[in-house]
Design an enzyme around this catalytic site. Structure first.
Site, PDB file in Angstrom:
ATOM      1  N   HIS A 119       0.851  -1.187  -0.016  1.00  0.00           N
ATOM      2  CA  HIS A 119       0.021   0.177   0.049  1.00  0.00           C
ATOM      3  C   HIS A 119       0.891   1.530   0.122  1.00  0.00           C
ATOM      4  O   HIS A 119       1.922   1.263   0.500  1.00  0.00           O
ATOM      5  CB  HIS A 119      -0.874   0.092   1.044  1.00  0.00           C
ATOM      6  N   ASP A 121      -0.484   4.412   0.704  1.00  0.00           N
ATOM      7  CA  ASP A 121      -1.093   5.262   1.566  1.00  0.00           C
ATOM      8  C   ASP A 121      -0.075   5.575   3.180  1.00  0.00           C
ATOM      9  O   ASP A 121       0.490   4.299   3.369  1.00  0.00           O
ATOM     10  CB  ASP A 121      -2.394   5.508   1.985  1.00  0.00           C
ATOM     11  N   ASP A 154       6.855   1.709   5.889  1.00  0.00           N
ATOM     12  CA  ASP A 154       5.276   1.361   5.926  1.00  0.00           C
ATOM     13  C   ASP A 154       4.721   2.193   5.008  1.00  0.00           C
ATOM     14  O   ASP A 154       4.109   3.349   5.217  1.00  0.00           O
ATOM     15  CB  ASP A 154       4.884   1.426   7.406  1.00  0.00           C
ATOM     16  N   GLU A 188      -5.100   1.525   3.215  1.00  0.00           N
ATOM     17  CA  GLU A 188      -4.732   0.151   3.827  1.00  0.00           C
ATOM     18  C   GLU A 188      -4.922   0.976   5.540  1.00  0.00           C
ATOM     19  O   GLU A 188      -5.496   0.205   6.332  1.00  0.00           O
ATOM     20  CB  GLU A 188      -3.460  -0.381   3.649  1.00  0.00           C
ATOM     21  N   GLU A 189      -4.268   2.191   5.499  1.00  0.00           N
ATOM     22  CA  GLU A 189      -4.164   2.596   6.957  1.00  0.00           C
ATOM     23  C   GLU A 189      -5.431   2.982   7.614  1.00  0.00           C
ATOM     24  O   GLU A 189      -5.686   3.275   8.791  1.00  0.00           O
ATOM     25  CB  GLU A 189      -3.249   3.944   6.955  1.00  0.00           C
ATOM     26  N   ASP A 215       1.604  -9.905   1.074  1.00  0.00           N
ATOM     27  CA  ASP A 215       1.488  -8.489   1.570  1.00  0.00           C
ATOM     28  C   ASP A 215       2.353  -8.090   2.366  1.00  0.00           C
ATOM     29  O   ASP A 215       3.382  -8.927   2.848  1.00  0.00           O
ATOM     30  CB  ASP A 215      -0.133  -8.492   2.252  1.00  0.00           C
ATOM     31  N   HIS A 458       4.776   4.475  12.146  1.00  0.00           N
ATOM     32  CA  HIS A 458       3.688   5.279  12.506  1.00  0.00           C
ATOM     33  C   HIS A 458       4.176   6.330  13.524  1.00  0.00           C
ATOM     34  O   HIS A 458       3.452   6.882  14.304  1.00  0.00           O
ATOM     35  CB  HIS A 458       2.335   4.703  13.311  1.00  0.00           C
TER      36      HIS A 458
END
Length: 485
Positions: A119, A121, A154, A188-189, A215, A458
């Site tokens: 992903h 995003d 990420d 995804e987030e 994934d 994050h």
């Protein structure tokens, strides 16, 4: 009589000690087939530069959809088309909103296809922490052999890594025997419902059942367990479920000048303490047991003794693992109070004080069993348990399957001394959607992370080394070539 009894006890203890020792001595590293490390020449700096460029697109997912900057996502999509023209010319593309699904047609359409995904995003930078970053989080800067920025781990490194690998294979004249799908999600987030969810629905409606999917997920761990020398590769074969509960404490309310002996806030505080002091029981069984069985074979003797004899020492092991946040999440459903609310005014006693608590559900548990645990623990006429949302853990994929073996082989060919094992994803991924149309679903990024890298997820100062990124691309090259063979 007593002497005979003591003699019997002594013999039993001696026998027990012998069994424990023998099991420990036999609990060593498993011999695996030796594979030669392949040589794949890549322009590592150029790959790093392209990842840095991708980071400059602020493709931020917000809980509030109104805050989404669609131009940043469209800019990233245009950048992919311009930067990886061979992917666009050789593969067909379908868009599901801002999510991209590529199809690399195989020469044998009777074979089940596979899906490799990531992903693009990212999560927002926590307001007020911008100055804590060594470089601006969206500047896309390469400094001292490191690519810095939000998405470096990420998961733009995964997306760029896959695109680089496909481009390399196309340039080498590779033609897949098995059809390969590539999916790059945009949300995804925030749950992936508009991206991966719609891709999975499309595949299901088209009657396409994947042999396996790969994934984002775990990584190659370096130094995460003291005394363990080889790189550990827990290839996640399942992911935890997630549930949110509101714990509500009730009280009459009133003016703060005349508080009762126990207020709604006080009752809530006691309830939260009870939850944290009495977590959902953990244990070494199933997937958790398989993972720690492999890891423990590389631990120092004392720790190896405990795991080799888990039938005897499981309570001791689980207690010790419970004191390590990462390990604790592997052996139980976790409890995390995340939000609090009470009165609307500083001098008003609340009628309801609310704690929002998030549980990440282990495959051995369920939404219903966790609600039952919390309800029984907090049973009181002054406490209500109000479920918000919940999803059970995924099914557990086979680690004896072809897909797992492809990933393991590719890591050995590109990293050398790697110990692969089945793992459990403690967070969530888009595979909650893709797994519905795959016989087996795996979650793994072929990049190395250390303990110091974890705060970047994050958090602050997310980064990846240039050579680490390139080795991940090499792993993707092998995964795609073996998986499509």
């Amino acid at each position: 009589m007593i002497r005979t009894l003591l003699k019997g006890v002594g013999l039993a203890l001696a026998l027990l000690a012998t069994v424990v020792l023998l099991r420990t001595l036999l609990h060593g590293p498993i011999e695996r087939a030796s594979l030669d490390v392949v040589t794949i020449e890549l322009d590592e700096q150029a790959i790093a530069s392209r990842l840095a460029e991708s980071i400059r697109f602020q493709t931020i997912s917000h809980q509030n959809d109104d805050l989404l900057d669609e131009s940043a996502f469209e800019g990233f999509i245009d950048w992919v088309a311009a930067t990886y023209p061979r992917v666009h010319s050789e593969l067909s593309l379908q868009r599901f909103g801002l999510t991209l699904l590529y199809k690399w047609e195989g020469t044998d359409t009777d074979l089940q296809p596979v899906l490799v995904t990531g992903h693009y995003d990212v999560v927002p930078v926590i307001p007020g922490t911008e100055s804590a970053w060594e470089v601006p989080p969206f500047a896309g800067i390469i400094q001292d052999g490191i690519v810095w920025g939000r998405g470096a781990l990420d998961d733009k490194s995964g997306v760029v890594g896959i695109l680089e690998a496909v481009t390399y294979l196309i340039e080498q004249g590779f033609k897949p025997k098995r059809t390969i799908y590539l999916s790059f999600g945009h949300d995804e987030e925030v749950g992936g419902r508009q991206g991966a969810g719609k891709v999975a629905a499309y595949l299901k409606d088209a009657g396409i059942q994947l042999a396996w999917s790969l994934d984002e997920g775990s990584f190659l761990f370096d130094g995460m367990f003291p005394g363990v020398e080889p790189l550990l590769a827990p290839i996640n074969v399942a992911e935890k479920g997630s549930m949110t509960l509101d714990i509500v404490a009730l009280a009459p309310g009133g003016h703060s000048s005349m508080p009762p002996s126990t207020t709604a806030v006080g009752k809530l505080a006691k309830a939260i303490s009870l939850l944290e002091e009495n977590p959902v029981p953990g244990g070494l069984s199933g997937l958790s047991a398989a993972m720690f069985d492999d890891i423990s074979r590389h631990m120092p003797f004392g720790q190896r003794l405990l795991f080799a004899n888990a039938w005897l020492f499981e309570p001791v092991i689980v207690s010790a693992l419970s004191n390590v946040t990462f390990a604790n999440a592997m052996v139980r459903t976790t409890t995390a109070p995340t939000m609090l609310s009470g009165s609307i005014k500083s001098n008003v006693l609340p009628i309801e004080a609310v704690a929002t608590v998030n549980f990440r559900i282990h495959p051995r548990d369920s939404v219903d069993s966790v609600i039952e645990h919390v309800s029984n623990l907090l049973a009181s006429e002054d406490i209500e348990v109000r479920p918000r949302s919940g999803i059970n853990a995924s099914s557990v994929s086979s680690w004896d399957s072809e897909g797992f073996q492809v990933i393991e082989r590719s890591l050995l060919e590109t990293r050398g001394d790697v110990v692969a094992m089945p793992g459990l994803m403690i967070a969530g991924s888009d595979t909650k959607h893709y797994g519905k149309v795959a016989d087996n679903a795996f979650r793994f990024n072929p990049f190395v992370v250390t303990q110091s890298d974890l705060t970047g997820f994050h958090g602050t100062n997310e980064k990846i080394g240039v050579s680490n990124l390139a080795d991940g691309v090499r792993a993707y090259i092998q995964i795609l070539s073996h998986g499509a063979g």
